[in-house]
Motif scaffolding. Sequence first.
Motif, short mmCIF file in Angstrom:
data_model
loop_
_atom_site.label_atom_id
_atom_site.label_comp_id
_atom_site.label_asym_id
_atom_site.label_seq_id
_atom_site.Cartn_x
_atom_site.Cartn_y
_atom_site.Cartn_z
N GLN A 170 -7.67 -3.11 -6.05
CA GLN A 170 -8.32 -2.77 -5.32
C GLN A 170 -9.41 -1.31 -4.97
N ARG A 171 -8.85 -0.74 -5.09
CA ARG A 171 -8.95 0.58 -4.73
C ARG A 171 -9.82 1.59 -5.84
N ARG A 172 -10.88 2.51 -5.59
CA ARG A 172 -11.87 2.65 -6.14
C ARG A 172 -13.40 1.64 -6.58
N ILE A 173 -13.24 0.71 -5.90
CA ILE A 173 -14.16 0.00 -5.66
C ILE A 173 -15.08 0.33 -4.72
N GLY A 174 -15.33 1.42 -3.63
CA GLY A 174 -15.36 1.38 -2.39
C GLY A 174 -14.60 1.09 -1.05
N LEU A 175 -13.49 -0.29 -1.25
CA LEU A 175 -13.20 -0.52 0.01
C LEU A 175 -12.44 0.68 1.38
N GLY A 176 -11.75 1.44 0.88
CA GLY A 176 -11.84 2.50 1.25
C GLY A 176 -12.98 3.00 2.08
N ARG A 177 -14.28 2.98 2.39
CA ARG A 177 -14.76 3.74 2.63
C ARG A 177 -15.30 2.50 3.52
N VAL A 178 -15.40 1.44 3.15
CA VAL A 178 -15.75 0.50 4.46
C VAL A 178 -14.97 0.32 4.92
N GLY B 50 -0.47 16.56 0.20
CA GLY B 50 -0.54 15.91 -0.63
C GLY B 50 -1.58 14.21 -1.22
N ASN B 51 -1.42 13.72 -0.09
CA ASN B 51 -2.62 12.67 -0.40
C ASN B 51 -4.17 12.85 -0.46
N HIS B 52 -4.49 13.18 -1.75
CA HIS B 52 -6.05 13.74 -2.48
C HIS B 52 -6.95 12.72 -1.94
N ALA B 53 -6.56 11.52 -2.67
CA ALA B 53 -7.29 10.58 -2.49
C ALA B 53 -7.93 10.41 -1.19
N ALA B 54 -6.53 10.12 0.17
CA ALA B 54 -6.97 9.59 1.20
C ALA B 54 -7.69 11.12 2.05
N ARG C 7 -10.06 13.51 0.48
CA ARG C 7 -11.50 13.09 -0.39
C ARG C 7 -12.05 12.10 0.46
N LEU C 8 -11.13 10.88 0.94
CA LEU C 8 -12.25 10.27 1.11
C LEU C 8 -12.47 10.15 2.56
N TYR C 9 -11.75 11.16 2.90
CA TYR C 9 -12.06 10.76 4.99
C TYR C 9 -13.67 12.33 5.03
N GLU C 10 -12.96 13.14 4.19
CA GLU C 10 -14.00 14.48 3.81
C GLU C 10 -15.43 14.16 3.54
N THR D 84 -3.04 4.52 10.88
CA THR D 84 -2.82 3.99 8.85
C THR D 84 -3.91 2.70 8.49
N MET D 85 -3.34 3.58 7.42
CA MET D 85 -4.91 3.09 6.59
C MET D 85 -4.29 2.57 5.06
N GLY D 86 -5.26 1.46 4.85
CA GLY D 86 -4.42 1.40 2.93
C GLY D 86 -5.51 0.41 2.66
N VAL D 87 -5.51 -0.13 0.66
CA VAL D 87 -6.02 -0.68 -0.38
C VAL D 87 -5.47 -0.98 -0.86
N VAL D 88 -5.10 -2.02 -1.11
CA VAL D 88 -3.86 -2.81 -2.15
C VAL D 88 -4.35 -2.56 -3.61
N CYS E 238 0.87 -1.60 0.48
CA CYS E 238 -0.34 -0.36 0.23
C CYS E 238 0.74 1.26 -0.31
N PHE E 239 1.71 1.13 0.49
CA PHE E 239 3.05 2.52 0.76
C PHE E 239 4.61 2.24 0.32
N GLY E 240 4.84 1.28 0.14
CA GLY E 240 5.59 0.47 -0.54
C GLY E 240 7.20 0.68 0.55
C1 LIG Z 1 -6.39 6.58 0.12
C2 LIG Z 1 -6.96 4.44 0.28
C3 LIG Z 1 -7.11 3.86 1.50
C4 LIG Z 1 -8.58 5.00 -0.90
O1 LIG Z 1 -9.07 3.63 -0.83
P1 LIG Z 1 -9.96 3.00 -2.17
O2 LIG Z 1 -10.72 1.65 -1.72
O3 LIG Z 1 -9.34 3.09 -3.05
O4 LIG Z 1 -10.85 3.96 -1.88
P2 LIG Z 1 -12.45 3.97 -1.46
O5 LIG Z 1 -13.05 3.39 -3.37
O6 LIG Z 1 -13.92 3.70 -0.83
O7 LIG Z 1 -13.43 5.34 -2.59
C5 LIG Z 1 -13.97 6.42 -1.08
C6 LIG Z 1 -13.87 7.72 -1.89
O8 LIG Z 1 -12.34 8.15 -1.53
C7 LIG Z 1 -12.12 9.09 -2.81
N1 LIG Z 1 -10.87 9.03 -3.68
C8 LIG Z 1 -10.61 7.49 -3.78
N2 LIG Z 1 -9.23 7.29 -3.90
C9 LIG Z 1 -9.06 8.70 -4.54
C10 LIG Z 1 -8.65 8.89 -6.30
N3 LIG Z 1 -7.32 8.78 -6.32
N4 LIG Z 1 -8.74 10.32 -6.17
C11 LIG Z 1 -9.62 11.35 -5.52
N5 LIG Z 1 -10.66 10.50 -5.10
C12 LIG Z 1 -10.30 9.80 -4.32
C13 LIG Z 1 -13.35 9.28 -3.85
O9 LIG Z 1 -14.25 10.18 -3.03
C14 LIG Z 1 -14.11 8.19 -3.35
O10 LIG Z 1 -15.67 8.54 -3.54
P3 LIG Z 1 -15.91 7.67 -5.74
O11 LIG Z 1 -15.20 6.33 -5.74
O12 LIG Z 1 -17.27 7.83 -4.95
O13 LIG Z 1 -15.47 9.32 -5.96
C15 LIG Z 1 -6.00 3.98 -1.17
O14 LIG Z 1 -5.75 4.66 -1.89
C16 LIG Z 1 -4.73 4.07 -0.47
O15 LIG Z 1 -4.82 2.71 0.14
N6 LIG Z 1 -3.73 4.73 -0.95
C17 LIG Z 1 -2.39 4.72 0.22
C18 LIG Z 1 -2.07 4.09 1.77
C19 LIG Z 1 -2.80 6.39 1.75
O16 LIG Z 1 -2.42 6.79 1.20
N7 LIG Z 1 -3.73 5.62 3.24
C20 LIG Z 1 -4.13 6.55 3.62
C21 LIG Z 1 -3.12 7.55 4.36
S1 LIG Z 1 -3.31 6.72 6.44
#
Ligand SMILES: CC(C)(COP(=O)(O)OP(=O)(O)OC[C@H]1O[C@@H](n2cnc3c(N)ncnc32)[C@H](O)[C@@H]1OP(=O)(O)O)[C@@H](O)C(=O)NCCC(=O)NCCS
Length: 151
Positions: free
Chosen positions: A75-83, A107-111, A113-116, A68-72, A21-23
């Motif tokens: 398997q990202r962008r299918i809702g597992l992070g939200r779970v 800079g971790n926009h994915a995380a 957005r997920l948290y928000e 910390t948390m991570g999804v491999v 997840c983090f390398g």
């Molecule tokens: C952050 C992380 C856990 C998200 O996991 P995920 O399973 O992909 O997230 P989800 O599919 O549940 O996404 C839920 C929401 O988060 C946001 N999101 C997730 N990935 C995103 C991306 N790459 N870009 C923008 N928004 C993103 C979106 O709002 C998304 O909702 P949507 O799919 O309906 O648009 C994953 O990208 C990850 O493991 N990253 C590396 C480790 C990390 O940064 N961990 C968190 C820091 S401690």
Amino acid sequence: MLLRRAERIDSALLESLEQRCFGRSWPAGYVQAELQARHAEFWLLQVGGMTCGYLHLLAVAGEGSLLTMGVVPEQRRIGLGRVLVEKLLARLTELGCSAVHLEVKEGNHAARRLYESCGFIESGRRKNYYREEGEDALLMHRALDSVKSAE
Ligand SMILES: CC(C)(COP(=O)(O)OP(=O)(O)OC[C@H]1O[C@@H](n2cnc3c(N)ncnc32)[C@H](O)[C@@H]1OP(=O)(O)O)[C@@H](O)C(=O)NCCC(=O)NCCS
């Protein structure tokens, strides 16, 4: 889909998830110590028999933290992070916490957005917290519904 609490036997699995997840790797002995720590828990998310994600939480004196948390990557962008975040909130509520805090790289926009999208709001910043990358940490928090009030 199955969420289960990690046990001591899962330390190698957790190490490999952190790497995927983090390398990066945790310091030697860290996972084993955390698996035995009184206030910390690791949870594993399994889909179709494969472990796809994990989270590490801390609950102390009514306050929760996401360490910390991570999804491999596959398997990202299918809702597992939200779970995983929903599990974090439910578990900390169960443990009697009234709030949860976390730190995330600016800079971790994915995380972020997920948290928000799970109700976290920004509450501060630690300048240059991630020194190697020269990046700030944003502090986020979310209130939890207290289970104690229902007793
Ligand atoms: C952050 C992380 C856990 C998200 O996991 P995920 O399973 O992909 O997230 P989800 O599919 O549940 O996404 C839920 C929401 O988060 C946001 N999101 C997730 N990935 C995103 C991306 N790459 N870009 C923008 N928004 C993103 C979106 O709002 C998304 O909702 P949507 O799919 O309906 O648009 C994953 O990208 C990850 O493991 N990253 C590396 C480790 C990390 O940064 N961990 C968190 C820091 S401690």
